[in-house]
Design a protein around this motif. Structure first.
Motif, PDB file in Angstrom:
ATOM      1  N   PRO A  12      51.426  40.806  40.812  1.00 21.79           N
ATOM      2  CA  PRO A  12      50.418  39.804  40.439  1.00 21.79           C
ATOM      3  C   PRO A  12      49.016  40.411  40.354  1.00 21.79           C
ATOM      4  O   PRO A  12      48.712  41.418  40.998  1.00 21.79           O
ATOM      5  N   LEU A  13      48.165  39.765  39.566  1.00 21.58           N
ATOM      6  CA  LEU A  13      46.779  40.198  39.400  1.00 21.58           C
ATOM      7  C   LEU A  13      45.856  39.410  40.325  1.00 21.58           C
ATOM      8  O   LEU A  13      46.193  38.314  40.774  1.00 21.58           O
ATOM      9  N   ARG A  16      43.100  36.894  41.625  1.00 20.16           N
ATOM     10  CA  ARG A  16      42.479  35.641  41.197  1.00 20.16           C
ATOM     11  C   ARG A  16      41.137  35.439  41.896  1.00 20.16           C
ATOM     12  O   ARG A  16      40.231  34.819  41.353  1.00 20.16           O
ATOM     13  N   ARG A  73      43.806  32.388  36.401  1.00 14.83           N
ATOM     14  CA  ARG A  73      43.991  33.543  35.528  1.00 14.83           C
ATOM     15  C   ARG A  73      43.638  34.813  36.288  1.00 14.83           C
ATOM     16  O   ARG A  73      43.020  34.772  37.351  1.00 14.83           O
ATOM     17  N   GLY A  74      44.044  35.953  35.741  1.00 14.22           N
ATOM     18  CA  GLY A  74      43.791  37.224  36.395  1.00 14.22           C
ATOM     19  C   GLY A  74      42.419  37.781  36.056  1.00 14.22           C
ATOM     20  O   GLY A  74      41.992  37.741  34.895  1.00 14.22           O
ATOM     21  N   LYS A 133      40.059  42.721  46.243  1.00 14.52           N
ATOM     22  CA  LYS A 133      40.964  41.644  45.855  1.00 14.52           C
ATOM     23  C   LYS A 133      41.318  40.812  47.088  1.00 14.52           C
ATOM     24  O   LYS A 133      41.801  41.345  48.075  1.00 14.52           O
ATOM     25  N   THR A 161      45.732  36.475  44.789  1.00 17.18           N
ATOM     26  CA  THR A 161      46.339  36.851  43.509  1.00 17.18           C
ATOM     27  C   THR A 161      46.923  35.632  42.801  1.00 17.18           C
ATOM     28  O   THR A 161      47.072  34.560  43.383  1.00 17.18           O
ATOM     29  N   THR A 162      47.257  35.828  41.530  1.00 18.67           N
ATOM     30  CA  THR A 162      47.951  34.824  40.738  1.00 18.67           C
ATOM     31  C   THR A 162      49.137  35.477  40.040  1.00 18.67           C
ATOM     32  O   THR A 162      49.059  36.643  39.633  1.00 18.67           O
ATOM     33  N   ALA A 178      49.367  35.348  35.172  1.00 15.64           N
ATOM     34  CA  ALA A 178      48.735  36.151  34.122  1.00 15.64           C
ATOM     35  C   ALA A 178      49.763  36.918  33.294  1.00 15.64           C
ATOM     36  O   ALA A 178      50.799  37.356  33.805  1.00 15.64           O
TER      37      ALA A 178
END
Length: 214
Positions: free
Chosen positions: A70-71, A73, A168-169, A196, A199-200, A203
């Motif tokens: 995950p990226l 958020r 979104r990322g 960071k 995360t989400t 994306a």
């Protein structure tokens, strides 16, 4: 010209993405304002099997925890110095999503908290409507009450937290320029990627598929 570069490990015959978590890199950036830094690549590991049709002209990279990790958020910037001490901080935010064929997604509404060194928070929100946002931290941004220079006066520090409101990322960096860096032990010029915090897994990025010509 500004923007960001995305590198994807691909099969040398088909051009499809592959699981190959051994890419590294960095980039030296310098702006007319004098802000400069050497920034390491933001690495996102593949964690599962790739799905790609080699006969198609495009494929989707999913940062869902099943294909890729995950990226971010929510991101953060710590050790913010006071402008009264010669600090000039440039914040950069990138939206990771959309298509590399037709255009990246734009940054939607963002919610932020600016903290002083006593951990008192001052909220703000804004909608860049750009795929990359660049803004100096000063009396006009972020629009907190009171303003930035009052929250972080001379001799004090703070930190900043930013979250997307539409899942979104995002990734980013901060570059600091201090005119007293050469003469003051506390002066710092340089930069680093944002931390960071959350995360989400929503994306994704569509990328072209083409085998190499060599």
């Amino acid at each position: 010209t500004t923007g960001y570069l995305m590198i994807v490990a691909t099969d040398p015959k088909t051009g499809c993405p592959i699981s190959f978590n051994h890419l590294i890199g960095d980039s030296f950036v310098k702006f007319e304002s004098g802000h400069a830094a050497n920034l390491p690549a933001e690495c996102v590991p593949a964690v599962g099997a790739m799905t790609c049709n080699s006969n198609s002209s495009e494929t989707q990279l999913r940062f869902d925890g099943a294909q890729y990790a995950p990226l971010p958020r929510t991101v953060a910037l710590d050790s913010l110095g006071s402008r009264a001490d010669g600090n000039d901080t440039l914040l950069i935010l990138n939206s990771i999503g959309g298509s590399l064929l037709s255009g990246a997604d734009k940054l939607g509404p963002l919610f932020g908290l600016l903290y002083d060194d006593a951990e008192k928070a001052y909220s703000f929100s804004f909608t860049p409507n750009l795929c990359q946002f660049r803004g100096r931290l000063d009396g006009t941004f972020p629009r907190t009450s009171p303003r930035y220079d009052s929250v972080i006066p001379a001799g004090r520090t703070g930190w900043l937290k930013l979250s997307t409101q539409d899942d979104r990322g995002i990734v980013g960096a901060a570059l600091n320029r201090n005119s007293n860096a050469a003469s003051s032990s506390g002066g710092f010029s340089g930069g680093h990627n944002l931390h960071k915090l959350t995360t989400t897994n929503a994306a994704s990025v569509t990328v072209p598929v083409f085998p190499p010509n060599c």
